[in-house]
Write an enzyme that holds these catalytic residues in place. Structure first.
Site, short mmCIF file in Angstrom:
data_model
loop_
_atom_site.label_atom_id
_atom_site.label_comp_id
_atom_site.label_asym_id
_atom_site.label_seq_id
_atom_site.Cartn_x
_atom_site.Cartn_y
_atom_site.Cartn_z
N ASP A 105 46.52 12.79 26.22
CA ASP A 105 45.62 11.92 25.46
C ASP A 105 45.23 10.71 26.30
O ASP A 105 46.11 9.93 26.71
CB ASP A 105 46.34 11.47 24.19
CG ASP A 105 45.43 10.67 23.29
OD1 ASP A 105 44.46 11.24 22.79
OD2 ASP A 105 45.67 9.47 23.12
N ASP A 160 43.90 12.62 16.32
CA ASP A 160 42.54 12.95 16.78
C ASP A 160 41.83 13.82 15.74
O ASP A 160 40.65 13.60 15.45
CB ASP A 160 42.58 13.68 18.13
CG ASP A 160 42.87 12.73 19.28
OD1 ASP A 160 43.32 11.61 19.01
OD2 ASP A 160 42.64 13.10 20.45
N THR A 212 38.38 9.54 24.29
CA THR A 212 38.85 8.43 25.14
C THR A 212 38.88 8.82 26.61
O THR A 212 38.64 7.99 27.47
CB THR A 212 40.24 7.94 24.69
OG1 THR A 212 41.16 9.01 24.78
CG2 THR A 212 40.20 7.42 23.29
N THR A 213 39.19 10.09 26.88
CA THR A 213 39.17 10.53 28.28
C THR A 213 37.72 10.56 28.76
O THR A 213 37.40 10.06 29.84
CB THR A 213 39.83 11.92 28.42
OG1 THR A 213 41.07 11.90 27.74
CG2 THR A 213 40.05 12.27 29.87
N1 LIG Z 1 37.30 25.72 23.79
C1 LIG Z 1 36.63 24.82 24.48
N2 LIG Z 1 35.82 25.19 25.48
C2 LIG Z 1 35.17 24.27 26.19
N3 LIG Z 1 35.26 22.96 26.03
C3 LIG Z 1 36.04 22.53 25.06
C4 LIG Z 1 36.78 23.42 24.22
N4 LIG Z 1 37.47 22.69 23.36
C5 LIG Z 1 37.20 21.40 23.63
N5 LIG Z 1 36.34 21.29 24.66
C6 LIG Z 1 35.80 20.07 25.26
O1 LIG Z 1 36.84 19.25 25.73
C7 LIG Z 1 36.35 17.91 25.76
C8 LIG Z 1 37.37 16.97 25.21
O2 LIG Z 1 38.51 16.95 26.00
P1 LIG Z 1 39.70 15.93 25.72
O3 LIG Z 1 40.07 16.01 24.29
O4 LIG Z 1 40.72 16.20 26.74
O5 LIG Z 1 39.06 14.55 26.04
P2 LIG Z 1 38.50 13.44 25.08
O6 LIG Z 1 38.25 13.99 23.73
O7 LIG Z 1 37.39 12.82 25.79
O8 LIG Z 1 39.68 12.38 25.07
P3 LIG Z 1 40.98 12.29 24.17
O9 LIG Z 1 41.06 13.50 23.32
O10 LIG Z 1 42.06 12.20 25.18
O11 LIG Z 1 40.78 11.05 23.39
C9 LIG Z 1 35.08 17.87 24.96
O12 LIG Z 1 34.00 17.70 25.80
C10 LIG Z 1 35.07 19.23 24.27
O13 LIG Z 1 33.78 19.68 24.05
MG LIG Z 2 39.75 14.94 22.54
#
Ligand SMILES: Nc1ncnc2c1ncn2[C@@H]1O[C@H](COP(=O)(O)OP(=O)(O)OP(=O)(O)O)[C@@H](O)[C@H]1O
Ligand SMILES: [Mg+2]
Length: 556
Positions: free
Chosen positions: A69, A398, A102-103
């Site tokens: 996260d 989340d 957030t990432t």
């Molecule tokens: N099955 C999937 N295939 C492709 N991309 C995906 C899939 N599931 C989620 N994602 C993508 O992953 C990304 C989110 O990744 P992640 O949750 O690690 O980062 P974040 O949401 O930016 O930050 P955080 O969750 O740490 O607050 C999004 O762009 C989302 O569309």
């Molecule tokens: Mg996320």
């Protein structure tokens, strides 16, 4: 390069800042800020997306956190550089605002700064870059809202898909479906209709965790659950229609603060003395019973004797309840926390339908169900180990947040980097209409947006350049939901894969990252006060220290 502050004006040294202050200006200041911020982005880039890696963070006390996260990683990292701190703050702000992304926001801000650095090398002025970024951000927001899909705010199926997407990046487990269902259930229960829209107060949902069992045993409780036991075996373990006294005072005889000596000369006197103590304690139990309470939740201790009297009156009591739980109880049951027992009246009592002690694993918990405020819910997270439960709790946070985002603003986009790619593609077209150097900034912004799909691809082991080329071609052909399928390692239509995210998260990412990058770019002078010297204290040997060596922080 830093430079000491004494300035020479007509041969006269004029000292305007304190000794030890350092200053860096112009390009030096910009470069070092950009580098620091980019380092932060690089650190968390590898944990982006469902195939991203986790980080293991060890704090000064040796506590270990394992997480993917973004906000948590940055919070635990304890960074020092002021520009790096700004990146941490932007992640936190995003977390507070929308709860996810957030990432993304940090990775995107880092890439915006990387592109800005290239432009600075081409002698483009920072103000022009900031302007160009602002215009591009507005344009990107417009594209995002144009391509977003309207959904009914209480469409359970869609809400579940959104919850699953956000959890997919944290929990590698088959049990996501169950947790996603619970998140949707919880949010819909606390959502309140206001005109055409819904208001959701996520604070009504308390997430409690308990290691042991498995994730599928995670459940939603209508009311409040607290890991505490009933204090006395003679008390009831179950009370229907509880009238709850919420006390923030010890149910004990106060000890004097000085050494007192009582001379007792006869057995009678001794008896009177003990009787008096007993009477005082009985009074406490009577006072509670007179107010009409049949349950006591006490933030402090309860004397054995008071417990005994309470038990005789069939009153259930729990002691040493955390302050945060007391506040929740007050809110849920409509009671008031009373600090002086004398003030307790029937009006202060909280109400619910049932209060019961139950065993969960090896521990006793008290459950308060059917509270006056029906919106009070508890999500009790179970999982094999503490680390699993911790990460599950973060992903539930989340999931709850994204479901709330959609209920509040019922618009979604597909994920997998598709919306960022579409925005980049349309921005590039639009940049053609701009003239001069601002066009370079707009093109830089568009390229920076592409870092999100390419980072997803990179983290699965795909070639990011090939993916970027493929995605660009598809979007130019009009396939607006083409994104990275991280499980088949192919470019796919993300909508067909049911990967949905709230529009609110994507907007927040674009807005906050642009603001953070612009703020860093606008700085051309860093004036840092020298660290104050810590006063010489006794030498720190084993056992002599406090919690790490915290000198006074320098102010920026
Ligand atoms: N099955 C999937 N295939 C492709 N991309 C995906 C899939 N599931 C989620 N994602 C993508 O992953 C990304 C989110 O990744 P992640 O949750 O690690 O980062 P974040 O949401 O930016 O930050 P955080 O969750 O740490 O607050 C999004 O762009 C989302 O569309
Ligand atoms: Mg996320």
């Amino acid at each position: 390069m830093t430079q000491a502050i004494p300035a020479q004006i007509s041969g006269q040294p004029v000292l305007i800042l304190k000794e030890g202050t350092s200053r860096s200006r112009g390009k030096d200041a910009q470069r070092s800020n950009i580098t620091a911020a980019r380092i932060i982005a690089d650190v968390i880039k590898s944990s982006f997306g469902p195939r991203g890696m986790d980080k293991m963070l060890v704090d000064t006390l040796g506590d270990v956190t394992i997480t993917g996260d973004g906000a948590t990683i940055l919070k635990e990292m304890d960074v020092e550089h002021p520009a790096a701190k700004m990146m941490v703050e932007v992640a936190k702000a995003t977390d507070d605002e929308v709860g996810d992304g957030t990432t993304s926001v940090v990775v995107f801000a880092g890439e915006l700064l990387k592109k800005a650095e290239e432009l600075l090398d081409k002698e483009v002025h920072p103000t022009v870059i900031v302007d160009g970024y602002k215009q591009s951000s507005d344009k990107a927001l417009k594209v995002l809202s144009e391509i977003a899909i309207d959904v009914p705010p209480t469409d359970r199926e869609m809400l579940k898909k959104v919850a699953m997407t956000s959890m997919a990046t944290k929990l590698i487990t088959e049990d996501k479906g169950h947790l996603a269902d619970l998140a949707v259930e919880a949010i819909l229960e606390v959502a309140e209709k206001e005109g055409d829209a819904y208001k959701v107060d996520i604070g009504n949902i308390e997430v409690e965790k308990k290691a042991g069992g498995s994730l599928v045993e995670t459940k939603l409780i209508q009311g409040i659950a607290i890991e505490k036991e009933v204090v006395h075996p003679g008390m009831p373990k179950r009370v229907e229609d509880p009238k709850i006294a919420l006390l923030n005072c010890a149910l004990e005889i106060e000890k004097t603060e000085f050494d007192a000596k009582i001379n007792i000369e006869s057995p009678d006197q001794m008896k009177t003395f003990l009787d008096e103590e007993e009477r005082l304690m009985k009074d406490m139990a009577d006072k509670i019973a007179d107010a009409g309470a049949n349950v006591v939740m006490c933030q402090k201790g309860i004397d054995d004797m008071v417990q005994h009297f309470l038990a005789k009156k069939n009153i259930l009591a729990v002691r040493r309840v955390k302050e945060s739980s007391m506040d929740k109880l007050a809110k849920a049951t409509g009671g008031n926390v009373v600090t002086n027992l004398k003030d307790l009246t029937s009006k202060d009592l909280g109400k619910a339908k049932l209060m019961e002690e139950r065993k969960l694993g090896d521990e006793e918990w008290v459950f308060i169900e059917g509270c006056v405020n029906p919106k009070a819910l508890t999500m009790l997270v179970r999982g094999a180990t503490e680390k699993i439960v911790d990460e599950a709790e973060r992903s539930i946070h989340d999931a709850l947040s994204v479901v709330r985002d959609v209920v509040r603003r019922p618009k979604v986009v597909a994920g997998g980097g598709a919306p960022e790619m579409e925005a980049a593609s349309r921005l590039r077209e639009w940049a053609g209409s701009l003239s001069g150097r601002i066009q370079l900034a707009a093109l830089g912004f568009a390229e920076a947006l592409e870092v999100l799909p390419t980072a997803l691809a990179e983290n699965t082991g795909m070639n990011p350049i090939d993916v970027a080329v493929d995605l660009r071609a598809r979007h130019e052909k009009g396939e607006k939901w083409a994104g990275v399928d991280v499980f088949s390692d192919k470019v796919e239509d993300m909508m067909k894969l049911d990967i949905y995210e709230p529009l609110a998260v994507k907007e927040q990412v674009v807005k906050s990252a642009t603001e953070a990058a612009s703020m860093i770019l606008r700085i051309d002078d860093v004036i840092a006060a020298g660290k104050e010297k810590t006063p010489a204290g006794p030498p720190k040997g084993p056992g002599a220290g406090g919690m790490g060596e915290e000198g006074p922080e320098s102010e920026y």
